[in-house]
Design an enzyme around this catalytic site. Structure first.
Site, PDB file in Angstrom:
ATOM      1  N   PRO A 236       0.828  -1.208   0.000  1.00  4.12           N
ATOM      2  CA  PRO A 236       0.000   0.000   0.000  1.00  4.12           C
ATOM      3  C   PRO A 236       0.864   1.262   0.000  1.00  4.12           C
ATOM      4  O   PRO A 236       1.919   1.277   0.623  1.00  4.12           O
ATOM      5  CB  PRO A 236      -0.772  -0.089   1.318  1.00  4.12           C
ATOM      6  CG  PRO A 236      -0.598  -1.451   1.829  1.00  4.12           C
ATOM      7  CD  PRO A 236       0.565  -2.067   1.152  1.00  4.12           C
ATOM      8  N   THR A 241      -2.175   3.467  -7.481  1.00  7.35           N
ATOM      9  CA  THR A 241      -3.280   4.297  -7.957  1.00  7.35           C
ATOM     10  C   THR A 241      -2.747   5.465  -8.774  1.00  7.35           C
ATOM     11  O   THR A 241      -3.272   5.794  -9.836  1.00  7.35           O
ATOM     12  CB  THR A 241      -4.081   4.842  -6.762  1.00  7.35           C
ATOM     13  OG1 THR A 241      -4.304   3.793  -5.845  1.00  7.35           O
ATOM     14  CG2 THR A 241      -5.393   5.424  -7.206  1.00  7.35           C
ATOM     15  N   HIS A 457      19.325  -1.038  26.476  1.00  4.72           N
ATOM     16  CA  HIS A 457      18.678  -1.964  25.548  1.00  4.72           C
ATOM     17  C   HIS A 457      18.923  -1.513  24.109  1.00  4.72           C
ATOM     18  O   HIS A 457      19.392  -2.286  23.274  1.00  4.72           O
ATOM     19  CB  HIS A 457      17.174  -2.014  25.866  1.00  4.72           C
ATOM     20  CG  HIS A 457      16.390  -2.917  24.989  1.00  4.72           C
ATOM     21  ND1 HIS A 457      15.930  -4.142  25.413  1.00  4.72           N
ATOM     22  CD2 HIS A 457      15.972  -2.786  23.709  1.00  4.72           C
ATOM     23  CE1 HIS A 457      15.277  -4.728  24.428  1.00  4.72           C
ATOM     24  NE2 HIS A 457      15.275  -3.912  23.379  1.00  4.72           N
ATOM     25  N   GLU A 458      18.614  -0.248  23.824  1.00  6.86           N
ATOM     26  CA  GLU A 458      18.772   0.247  22.454  1.00  6.86           C
ATOM     27  C   GLU A 458      20.246   0.290  22.054  1.00  6.86           C
ATOM     28  O   GLU A 458      20.593  -0.021  20.908  1.00  6.86           O
ATOM     29  CB  GLU A 458      18.135   1.632  22.304  1.00  6.86           C
ATOM     30  CG  GLU A 458      16.624   1.674  22.558  1.00  6.86           C
ATOM     31  CD  GLU A 458      15.834   0.697  21.709  1.00  6.86           C
ATOM     32  OE1 GLU A 458      16.309   0.322  20.619  1.00  6.86           O
ATOM     33  OE2 GLU A 458      14.745   0.281  22.149  1.00  6.86           O
TER      34      GLU A 458
HETATM   35  P1  ADP Z   1      -1.384   2.727  -3.640  1.00  5.88           P
HETATM   36  O1  ADP Z   1      -2.464   2.815  -4.650  1.00  5.88           O
HETATM   37  O2  ADP Z   1      -0.205   1.928  -4.109  1.00  5.88           O
HETATM   38  O3  ADP Z   1      -1.821   2.314  -2.288  1.00  5.88           O
HETATM   39  P2  ADP Z   1      -1.309   5.547  -4.036  1.00  5.88           P
HETATM   40  O4  ADP Z   1      -1.076   5.596  -5.480  1.00  5.88           O
HETATM   41  O5  ADP Z   1      -2.690   5.760  -3.579  1.00  5.88           O
HETATM   42  O6  ADP Z   1      -0.764   4.189  -3.435  1.00  5.88           O
HETATM   43  O7  ADP Z   1      -0.327   6.567  -3.332  1.00  5.88           O
HETATM   44  C1  ADP Z   1      -0.758   7.452  -2.353  1.00  5.88           C
HETATM   45  C2  ADP Z   1      -0.046   8.759  -2.466  1.00  5.88           C
HETATM   46  O8  ADP Z   1       1.335   8.601  -2.208  1.00  5.88           O
HETATM   47  C3  ADP Z   1      -0.124   9.360  -3.839  1.00  5.88           C
HETATM   48  O9  ADP Z   1      -1.284  10.105  -3.994  1.00  5.88           O
HETATM   49  C4  ADP Z   1       1.117  10.228  -3.890  1.00  5.88           C
HETATM   50  O10 ADP Z   1       0.889  11.461  -3.275  1.00  5.88           O
HETATM   51  C5  ADP Z   1       2.099   9.453  -3.032  1.00  5.88           C
HETATM   52  N1  ADP Z   1       2.997   8.635  -3.848  1.00  5.88           N
HETATM   53  C6  ADP Z   1       3.104   7.294  -3.828  1.00  5.88           C
HETATM   54  N2  ADP Z   1       4.049   6.868  -4.685  1.00  5.88           N
HETATM   55  C7  ADP Z   1       4.547   7.956  -5.287  1.00  5.88           C
HETATM   56  C8  ADP Z   1       5.545   8.162  -6.280  1.00  5.88           C
HETATM   57  N3  ADP Z   1       6.225   7.144  -6.839  1.00  5.88           N
HETATM   58  N4  ADP Z   1       5.791   9.425  -6.655  1.00  5.88           N
HETATM   59  C9  ADP Z   1       5.123  10.456  -6.119  1.00  5.88           C
HETATM   60  N5  ADP Z   1       4.178  10.328  -5.182  1.00  5.88           N
HETATM   61  C10 ADP Z   1       3.880   9.095  -4.744  1.00  5.88           C
HETATM   62 ZN    ZN Z   2      14.570  -4.160  21.427  1.00  2.44          ZN
END
Ligand code: ADP
Ligand code: ZN
Length: 647
Positions: A236, A241, A457-458
């Protein structure tokens, strides 16, 4: 395919019919209920009634159910101007002579009766009557109340589920319609490849789709078939998109966007009818692109885990989608782009030629791509002059494009909150921390000893990973409590496709470094290592049971990529093997734990130095580690090795 035909007619019946029932029901309660109160009597209070009574204007009083009195006036009173409002004509233009003309609540029945008696004694004449009206309707409604509430709730949730902006009341009747959002030349969302940073490979692959859409004859003339679908596979926020939108923007065609879950509704047949509607719309606007996000919501392999029986609807939807895609002629010019992060669970039928036959992987961006993405999203932001995007890119390992867009926005907000004129490096670092760890918990109460434990720890994680060749290089260490965590060490994950045994072991050792440091320093271990232990245990288990990396178990796997077998109930191995597996897992972990302890004992003085520095600064970076431990020898060596292996 024939199977679909039967199910096609059901949706209208089911959905509209039920909705109609509900509407009718509520409407009828409104009208029938209305009768009770819709008579034309005017409401008065008890003192007005007394006045009328004493003036001798009242012909009769009827007390209903011991709490409401209906009052009828006598002829003389009706003609007096005082009672004009009570004597109004009804909507048929008839005068209301028989009453009742007024109603009021009597309050205490006894007091009321006393008043009537007093009036009688004075010689005022009127009729007095008692009545019990059984409100049959109310009883009836009350009997159904639970059912009504249930239907109401259900209705509410259905609306919520099918919600998401859009058409208000008309939504109920458009349940079988597709919920795709349309972006076309009219909407001013213009996305092109320029807005997509990085993703070179993916862009190249979709470039062909743009060509197809722009100039289909070039391909069909030679007898080539236009692809019908492309599947974008990636986590994601990686820009799937965005990429699909850019394809539409480049080809200048309409873009229908929706999510796989938009098809799914509790009603039978809705999904399929939405699919049909979607393709109908897309064909009308062809050439066009349909984008289905999260296709796994409908595209999961069919016929699995059918125990619940709830999958039929999803299968029908999927079947319909496949039918529609098969039904495209070569000149339909509708291309379906779908996105998922779980290509492994998709039905194989989706991937067949003529459907989503192009699979395009959209990976998390590497350092260079992250820099480009930063550049895209920094454009609208007022940044300070010396902001170093290389540095930002280095500080955000594992971030997706969406995360980076989020960082930029968050940094601007942080700077604005501090009333700054421009956004600087520190704002970005704060934004990164905030996004990774959640809100800083400044007022979380941590005692001095707790803080010391966390620091060691860290520092333990940092030290061990610094000393091991295959552990991921460190980016920063913090002991500022955020969200759930009290401290964190961040690494730059190497991007690799195949992981070697020694790499997993080194990573496990580094993960155990936190607890080992507590043991070495205080001879006492805490609960603070839970997530470390969880991670290590999972890794060890998969070494043994999934990747065949254990001598005792050998070269076999208990992993099932088809997901057809549910191993959570039945184990695919004997009890004897289960014992061996358990023993091997704990062996692996124990060995790495001892290794971490040995390492930390050897470098104890430096560990203390690092932990104290961390206690003082709260956040330290790679540079500070270099200062204490010296440059990491492997970083230089691996660079040479890698360049050799490329030859
Ligand atoms: P997905 O559909 O893979 O979950 P999206 O296309 O919805 O991700 O991405 C969400 C937002 O993250 C986009 O609207 C854009 O602002 C940003 N983003 C993601 N990848 C890129 C990229 N390669 N270049 C520029 N902006 C990006
Ligand atoms: Zn740890």
């Amino acid at each position: 395919m024939n199977k679909n035909k039967n199910t096609m007619k059901t949706p209208k019946f089911n959905t509209y019919w039920i909705y109609a029932m509900i509407v009718l029901f509520f409407a009828s309660t409104y009208f029938i209920g209305g009768n009770e109160t819709s008579n034309s009597s005017k409401k008065i209070n008890i003192s007005s009634f007394e006045r009328f009574l004493n003036k001798g204007e009242i012909k009769g009083v009827t007390v209903i159910n011991k709490n409401i009195a209906q009052v009828t006036l006598n002829r003389d009173a009706l003609n007096s101007p005082d009672h004009k409002s009570a004597n109004s004509t009804n909507f048929l233009g008839q005068k209301n002579l028989n009453g009742p003309h007024y109603v009021f609540e009597i309050g205490n029945l006894e007091l009321f009766q006393n008043k009537l008696e007093e009036a009688e004694k004075k010689g005022i004449q009127f009729n007095y009557d008692f009545k019990t009206v059984e409100n049959k309707f109310l009883d009836y409604v009350l009997g159904f109340l639970p059912l009504i509430i249930l239907i109401g709730l259900w209705f509410f949730f259905m609306r919520r589920m099918s919600g998401g902006g859009g058409g208000g009341g008309s939504q109920i009747f458009s349940i079988g319609k597709s919920k795709a959002k349309l972006f076309d030349e009219k909407s001013d969302v213009k996305t092109t490849f320029k807005d997509v940073a990085g993703l070179e490979g993916a862009k190249e692959e979709v470039q062909e789709i743009v060509d197809f859409l722009k100039n289909p004859t070039k391909y069909t003339k030679l007898g080539g078939k236009i692809p019908k679908g492309a599947l974008l596979i990636g986590l994601p926020g990686t820009g799937k998109t965005l990429l699909a939108k850019a394809v539409a923007g480049e080809a200048k065609v309409p873009f229908f966007s929706l999510s796989g879950s938009d098809f799914v509704e509790m009603f039978v047949g809705v999904g399929a009818s939405r699919v049909r509607d979607l393709f109908k719309q897309a064909k009308e606007k062809s050439p066009s692109i349909i984008f289905i996000d999260e296709i796994d919501a409908i595209g999961r392999a069919r016929g699995k885990s059918n125990m619940t029986g709830g999958n039929d609807e999803r299968e029908n939807t999927l079947n319909q989608l496949l039918t529609e895609m098969d039904g495209f002629g070569t000149n339909t010019n509708v291309i379906v782009v779908a996105a998922t992060n779980r290509a492994d669970v998709l039905d194989k039928a989706l991937m067949r030629a003529g459907r989503f036959d192009r699979q395009i992987y959209v990976d998390l961006p590497d350092v260079r791509e992250r820099k480009e993405i930063f550049n895209v999203h920094l454009k609208p932001i007022k940044i300070s002059k010396n902001l170093d995007t290389d540095f930002l890119a280095k500080q955000t390992p594992g971030f997706s494009g969406a995360d980076i867009a989020n960082v930029c926005n968050e940094a601007a907000l942080i700077a604005a909150r501090k009333l700054k004129k421009s956004v600087n490096k520190q704002d970005f670092l704060d934004a990164v921390d905030r996004i990774v760890g959640g809100l800083e918990k400044k007022n979380k109460i941590i005692t001095e000893t707790e803080k010391k434990t966390i620091a060691f720890h860290e520092a333990g994680h940092a030290t061990v990973s610094w000393m091991l060749e295959h552990a991921a290089p460190l980016v920063k260490v913090t002991i500022v409590p955020r969200g759930q965590s009290l401290g964190a060490a961040w690494y730059l994950p190497e991007e690799r496709q195949i992981v070697k045994t020694e790499q997993i072991l080194d990573e496990m050792c580094a993960a155990l470094g936190g607890r080992a440091a507590e043991k070495v320093m205080f001879n006492n271990i805490s609960t603070g290592a839970l997530s470390d232990l969880e991670k290590v245990t999972k890794q060890a288990r998969s070494m043994v049971t999934v990747y065949g990396l254990n001598d005792k178990i050998g070269n076999l796997t208990y992993y099932d990529s088809t997901g057809q077998n549910d191993y959570s109930f039945t184990k695919p191995y004997s009890d004897v093997t289960a014992e061996v597996i358990d023993k091997e897992i704990s062996n692996i972990i124990e060995t790495q734990y001892q290794r971490a302890i040995k390492l930390l004992k050897k470098h104890k003085s430096k560990l203390i130095e690092l932990a104290n520095f961390l206690l003082e600064k709260e956040v330290i970076f790679k540079e500070d580690l270099v200062r204490i431990y010296g440059e990491r020898p492997f970083d230089i060596k691996t660079a040479i090795k890698e360049s050799k292996s490329l030859k």
